[in-house]
Scaffold this motif. Structure first.
Motif, PDB file in Angstrom:
ATOM      1  N   PHE A  29     -15.907  26.069   0.582  1.00 31.03           N
ATOM      2  CA  PHE A  29     -14.754  26.892   1.053  1.00 31.03           C
ATOM      3  C   PHE A  29     -14.566  28.110   1.476  1.00 31.03           C
ATOM      4  O   PHE A  29     -13.764  28.467   2.339  1.00 31.03           O
ATOM      5  CB  PHE A  29     -13.697  26.734  -0.549  1.00 31.03           C
ATOM      6  N   MET A  33     -12.829  29.095   5.053  1.00 29.57           N
ATOM      7  CA  MET A  33     -11.792  29.945   5.070  1.00 29.57           C
ATOM      8  C   MET A  33     -12.152  31.192   6.020  1.00 29.57           C
ATOM      9  O   MET A  33     -11.011  31.662   6.561  1.00 29.57           O
ATOM     10  CB  MET A  33     -11.592  30.499   3.541  1.00 29.57           C
ATOM     11  N   THR A  34     -13.343  31.482   6.071  1.00 28.71           N
ATOM     12  CA  THR A  34     -13.578  32.734   6.944  1.00 28.71           C
ATOM     13  C   THR A  34     -13.878  32.376   8.279  1.00 28.71           C
ATOM     14  O   THR A  34     -14.023  33.047   9.237  1.00 28.71           O
ATOM     15  CB  THR A  34     -14.836  33.620   6.461  1.00 28.71           C
ATOM     16  N   SER A 101      -0.266  31.615   3.136  1.00 27.66           N
ATOM     17  CA  SER A 101      -1.538  31.110   2.585  1.00 27.66           C
ATOM     18  C   SER A 101      -1.024  30.100   1.551  1.00 27.66           C
ATOM     19  O   SER A 101      -0.390  30.423   0.698  1.00 27.66           O
ATOM     20  CB  SER A 101      -2.489  31.885   2.325  1.00 27.66           C
ATOM     21  N   VAL A 103      -3.379  26.864  -0.988  1.00 26.83           N
ATOM     22  CA  VAL A 103      -4.858  26.245  -1.178  1.00 26.83           C
ATOM     23  C   VAL A 103      -4.572  24.947  -1.905  1.00 26.83           C
ATOM     24  O   VAL A 103      -3.954  24.571  -2.816  1.00 26.83           O
ATOM     25  CB  VAL A 103      -5.527  27.216  -2.390  1.00 26.83           C
ATOM     26  N   HIS A 139      -4.299  27.599   5.920  1.00 27.45           N
ATOM     27  CA  HIS A 139      -5.188  27.128   4.982  1.00 27.45           C
ATOM     28  C   HIS A 139      -6.647  27.812   5.094  1.00 27.45           C
ATOM     29  O   HIS A 139      -7.660  27.514   4.588  1.00 27.45           O
ATOM     30  CB  HIS A 139      -5.647  25.543   4.826  1.00 27.45           C
ATOM     31  N   GLY A 140      -6.557  28.927   5.765  1.00 25.62           N
ATOM     32  CA  GLY A 140      -7.834  29.915   5.918  1.00 25.62           C
ATOM     33  C   GLY A 140      -7.295  31.267   6.405  1.00 25.62           C
ATOM     34  O   GLY A 140      -6.114  31.604   6.401  1.00 25.62           O
ATOM     35  N   ASN A 141      -8.321  32.114   6.501  1.00 26.63           N
ATOM     36  CA  ASN A 141      -7.973  33.362   6.849  1.00 26.63           C
ATOM     37  C   ASN A 141      -7.523  33.506   8.296  1.00 26.63           C
ATOM     38  O   ASN A 141      -6.276  34.394   8.150  1.00 26.63           O
ATOM     39  CB  ASN A 141      -9.300  34.536   6.973  1.00 26.63           C
ATOM     40  N   GLN A 170      -9.342  40.752   5.626  1.00 24.97           N
ATOM     41  CA  GLN A 170      -9.507  39.497   5.691  1.00 24.97           C
ATOM     42  C   GLN A 170      -8.624  38.676   6.718  1.00 24.97           C
ATOM     43  O   GLN A 170      -9.087  38.464   7.727  1.00 24.97           O
ATOM     44  CB  GLN A 170      -9.511  39.022   4.328  1.00 24.97           C
ATOM     45  N   CYS A 171      -7.492  38.209   6.212  1.00 25.90           N
ATOM     46  CA  CYS A 171      -6.718  37.538   7.044  1.00 25.90           C
ATOM     47  C   CYS A 171      -6.164  38.242   8.347  1.00 25.90           C
ATOM     48  O   CYS A 171      -6.011  37.432   9.201  1.00 25.90           O
ATOM     49  CB  CYS A 171      -5.339  36.990   6.304  1.00 25.90           C
TER      50      CYS A 171
END
Length: 219
Positions: A29, A33-34, A101, A103, A139-141, A170-171
């Motif tokens: 995950f 995500m990254t 976001s 999950v 659903h990810g950064n 991050q995002c």
């Protein structure tokens, strides 16, 4: 007694397998995500035609039920500033899009359901002015990964994205990189991005500059 010990053994094996699956799921995950998307180049789109992106201002990170005290504290200053910025953008014909976001991974939601699909935490913070534009889900950064943001920016002829929101490390960072990969001019509204450890924000802004991302004080 032997039967009892055998049951304990099987329970232990089952629990161990469950923990291993959770760990593997979490690692996969995190990898997904990254990941930063490449996307199609935007070509000769006008680099002065701006679009304002408001990232992850949601009940889970910044609302009353947030488990992140730093985000919650910073939100008291950030959200009024964002509302002012959104109003300013609308008055000047700058399109605005909200990205939130959520999950959907059951294993992650088993560990922490704060941002689970359909949960209150996954909704936009109720203090945020929400009428200025569409709400896209990621659903990810990287906000570009679903393709919806690409299409919205293309419809508006946007060649310059202005990023606000969280988390700056991050995002916001991943979305900025996704935009750069496509050829957008990328600006970050420095007063309108936050990170969990506020003391690290100057270093993050310096990293933006090294990537060719401009920090601006206002629209």
């Amino acid at each position: 007694m032997k039967t009892f010990l055998r049951i304990l053994k099987y329970l232990g094996l089952g629990l161990g397998a469950f923990v291993v699956l959770l760990v593997l799921n979490y690692l996969l995950f995190a990898l997904v995500m990254t990941r930063v998307s490449e996307g199609e180049p935007i070509g000769d789109r006008d680099p002065d035609r701006a679009g304002l992106l408001v990232l992850d201002i949601q009940e889970g990170p910044t609302g009353e039920r947030s488990a992140n005290a730093s985000f919650q504290d910073q939100a008291g200053r950030l959200i009024p500033l964002l509302n002012e910025t959104i109003r300013y953008a609308v008055e000047r014909g700058i399109p605005v899009v909200y990205v939130r976001s959520e999950v959907a991974n059951p294993g992650i939601n088993f560990l922490n359901s704060t941002m689970a699909k359909g949960s209150e935490g996954a909704q936009l913070d109720e203090r945020l002015e929400q009428g200025a534009g569409p709400v896209l889900v990621k659903h990810g950064n990287d906000s570009f990964r679903s393709g919806e943001l690409d299409a919205w920016l293309e419809d508006w002829g946007v060649g310059r994205v202005i990023l606000t929101g969280l988390d700056a490390s991050q995002c916001v960072m991943a979305t900025a990189k996704g935009a750069l990969n496509r050829g957008y001019r990328v600006d970050v509204l420095t007063d309108a991005v936050i990170t969990s450890d506020a003391a690290t924000l100057p270093d993050i802004l310096e990293e933006y500059r090294a990537l060719g991302i401009t920090g601006i004080d206002g629209l």
